[in-house]
Scaffold this active site. Structure first.
Site, PDB file in Angstrom:
ATOM      1  N   ASP A 103     100.088 140.546 131.548  1.00  0.00           N
ATOM      2  CA  ASP A 103      98.694 140.343 131.937  1.00  0.00           C
ATOM      3  C   ASP A 103      98.185 138.917 131.739  1.00  0.00           C
ATOM      4  O   ASP A 103      97.058 138.592 132.145  1.00  0.00           O
ATOM      5  CB  ASP A 103      97.789 141.339 131.189  1.00  0.00           C
ATOM      6  N   HIS A 118     108.781 139.815 129.995  1.00  0.00           N
ATOM      7  CA  HIS A 118     108.822 140.637 131.212  1.00  0.00           C
ATOM      8  C   HIS A 118     108.077 139.988 132.378  1.00  0.00           C
ATOM      9  O   HIS A 118     107.685 140.665 133.324  1.00  0.00           O
ATOM     10  CB  HIS A 118     108.248 142.033 130.926  1.00  0.00           C
ATOM     11  N   GLY A 188     101.225 146.706 118.807  1.00  0.00           N
ATOM     12  CA  GLY A 188     100.978 147.526 119.993  1.00  0.00           C
ATOM     13  C   GLY A 188     102.166 147.739 120.901  1.00  0.00           C
ATOM     14  O   GLY A 188     102.020 147.756 122.121  1.00  0.00           O
TER      15      GLY A 188
HETATM   16  P1  NAD Z   1     104.019 151.235 125.467  1.00  0.00           P
HETATM   17  O1  NAD Z   1     103.055 151.765 126.491  1.00  0.00           O
HETATM   18  O2  NAD Z   1     105.360 151.818 125.394  1.00  0.00           O
HETATM   19  O3  NAD Z   1     103.369 151.410 124.019  1.00  0.00           O
HETATM   20  C1  NAD Z   1     102.085 150.998 123.729  1.00  0.00           C
HETATM   21  C2  NAD Z   1     101.911 151.071 122.229  1.00  0.00           C
HETATM   22  O4  NAD Z   1     100.625 150.586 121.909  1.00  0.00           O
HETATM   23  C3  NAD Z   1     102.002 152.495 121.658  1.00  0.00           C
HETATM   24  O5  NAD Z   1     102.886 152.501 120.563  1.00  0.00           O
HETATM   25  C4  NAD Z   1     100.561 152.791 121.231  1.00  0.00           C
HETATM   26  O6  NAD Z   1     100.514 153.631 120.084  1.00  0.00           O
HETATM   27  C5  NAD Z   1     100.060 151.402 120.924  1.00  0.00           C
HETATM   28  N1  NAD Z   1      98.608 151.228 121.006  1.00  0.00           N
HETATM   29  C6  NAD Z   1      97.702 151.912 121.767  1.00  0.00           C
HETATM   30  N2  NAD Z   1      96.465 151.438 121.550  1.00  0.00           N
HETATM   31  C7  NAD Z   1      96.586 150.407 120.661  1.00  0.00           C
HETATM   32  C8  NAD Z   1      95.658 149.512 120.048  1.00  0.00           C
HETATM   33  N3  NAD Z   1      94.345 149.576 120.330  1.00  0.00           N
HETATM   34  N4  NAD Z   1      96.119 148.592 119.171  1.00  0.00           N
HETATM   35  C9  NAD Z   1      97.454 148.518 118.883  1.00  0.00           C
HETATM   36  N5  NAD Z   1      98.375 149.337 119.435  1.00  0.00           N
HETATM   37  C10 NAD Z   1      97.940 150.276 120.307  1.00  0.00           C
HETATM   38  O7  NAD Z   1     104.031 149.665 125.658  1.00  0.00           O
HETATM   39  P2  NAD Z   1     105.206 148.637 125.419  1.00  0.00           P
HETATM   40  O8  NAD Z   1     105.914 148.969 124.156  1.00  0.00           O
HETATM   41  O9  NAD Z   1     104.594 147.310 125.614  1.00  0.00           O
HETATM   42  O10 NAD Z   1     106.240 148.894 126.595  1.00  0.00           O
HETATM   43  C11 NAD Z   1     105.810 149.185 127.908  1.00  0.00           C
HETATM   44  C12 NAD Z   1     106.198 148.216 129.001  1.00  0.00           C
HETATM   45  O11 NAD Z   1     105.150 148.323 129.931  1.00  0.00           O
HETATM   46  C13 NAD Z   1     106.220 146.761 128.613  1.00  0.00           C
HETATM   47  O12 NAD Z   1     107.455 146.271 128.893  1.00  0.00           O
HETATM   48  C14 NAD Z   1     105.195 146.049 129.512  1.00  0.00           C
HETATM   49  O13 NAD Z   1     105.864 145.120 130.361  1.00  0.00           O
HETATM   50  C15 NAD Z   1     104.655 147.100 130.425  1.00  0.00           C
HETATM   51  N6  NAD Z   1     103.181 147.178 130.444  1.00  0.00           N
HETATM   52  C16 NAD Z   1     102.435 146.046 130.294  1.00  0.00           C
HETATM   53  C17 NAD Z   1     101.050 146.119 130.286  1.00  0.00           C
HETATM   54  C18 NAD Z   1     100.270 144.841 130.117  1.00  0.00           C
HETATM   55  O14 NAD Z   1     100.744 143.766 130.520  1.00  0.00           O
HETATM   56  N7  NAD Z   1      99.074 144.884 129.512  1.00  0.00           N
HETATM   57  C19 NAD Z   1     100.419 147.346 130.428  1.00  0.00           C
HETATM   58  C20 NAD Z   1     101.214 148.508 130.617  1.00  0.00           C
HETATM   59  C21 NAD Z   1     102.604 148.392 130.620  1.00  0.00           C
END
Ligand code: NAD
Ligand code: ZN
Length: 244
Positions: A103, A118, A188
């Site tokens: 993002d 990524h 996160g």
């Molecule tokens: P994931 O979705 O697997 O896990 C998200 C984690 O964040 C969970 O463990 C959850 O408990 C935790 N979480 C939720 N709310 C939170 C908060 N307020 N504070 C702290 N932690 C919190 O995400 P991941 O491990 O990053 O893997 C997913 C893949 O998806 C990544 O490789 C990424 O590239 C992609 N992705 C990216 C985005 C982004 O760029 N914002 C969004 C969605 C997915």
């Protein structure tokens, strides 16, 4: 001793800090995680829509999701947790952010050394000639999808889809920082996406102290985490910062 103070003392004493971040740090910025099954991920299964095979077969279909994802990202802004990480760099402790997020919010918050493991959804890349251009809000409206001005092939956000490899430079830099750091703050991430999830294990093996922030426990929590903060990054990181 208060846990926030203990984490702050560790950061001050050890000095070289690297953050390893995932989708959870951007939840309070308005970007849903994949695994929560919220927002646009209720409609689009990431394993289907964010797979490189799907994009190659039918870019028009995948661009329906990409357009929505881009709008969510363009409408977002850094959370208190992103801002706290910028402060931690300003204070001289945070040397790099290794992020799985696409993002661009760490860069917008002002961090200068962000390793995009990524890729970044704010850039587009040509699937044929590799030319890259910025992904701006004006491009979102191009139907059925934007094409490369050099070779006319479909452009794709410059992010690592399922089925694609990690960019070599990001992998090398992430590995270097994971080896060098004395404290790693895992924020996160569910720790199940590989090879990214290997990074904290490398730091632990090299003797780093592991601080983890997440509302849920993860595979890291019981194996390598030294200090676990259960809760939202936007709540916890500023509290640690206050003690530094
Ligand atoms: P994931 O979705 O697997 O896990 C998200 C984690 O964040 C969970 O463990 C959850 O408990 C935790 N979480 C939720 N709310 C939170 C908060 N307020 N504070 C702290 N932690 C919190 O995400 P991941 O491990 O990053 O893997 C997913 C893949 O998806 C990544 O490789 C990424 O590239 C992609 N992705 C990216 C985005 C982004 O760029 N914002 C969004 C969605 C997915
Ligand atoms: Zn091209």
């Amino acid at each position: 001793m208060d846990d926030y103070k203990k984490a702050a003392d560790t950061i001050r004493e050890k000095g070289y800090v690297v953050a390893f971040t995932g989708a959870g740090i951007s939840v309070d910025s308005g970007i849903p995680t994949f695994r929560g099954g919220q927002g646009l991920w209720e409609k689009y299964d990431p394993m289907e829509y964010a797979h490189i095979g799907s994009f190659s077969r039918d870019p028009q279909k995948v661009w329906v999701m990409l357009r929505e994802m881009a709008q969510v990202i363009f409408d977002s802004s850094p959370s208190p947790a992103h801002i706290a990480l910028n402060e931690l760099e300003q204070k001289g402790y945070l040397k790099a952010v290794i992020t799985q997020n696409v993002d661009g919010l760490h860069q917008i918050a002002g961090n200068s050394s962000v390793i995009e493991y990524h890729g970044n959804h704010r850039r587009l890349v040509c699937m044929n000639c590799s030319k890259k251009i910025p992904f701006t809000p004006e491009v979102v409206g191009i139907m059925p999808y934007p094409n490369c001005e050099k070779c006319n092939s479909a452009l794709k956000p410059d992010v690592v889809f399922f089925g694609e490899g990690i960019p070599m430079l990001a992998m090398v830099r992430a590995n270097e920082e994971a080896n060098k750091c004395k404290v790693m703050i895992i924020i996160g991430t569910s720790g199940v996406v590989y090879p990214a999830a290997e990074i904290p294990y490398t730091s632990k093996a090299m003797g780093a102290t592991i601080i983890e922030i997440n509302p849920e426990s993860t595979p890291f929590t019981s194996s390598i985490t030294d200090m676990f903060f259960k809760g939202s990054a936007s709540d916890i990181l500023p509290k640690i910062l206050k003690n530094i």
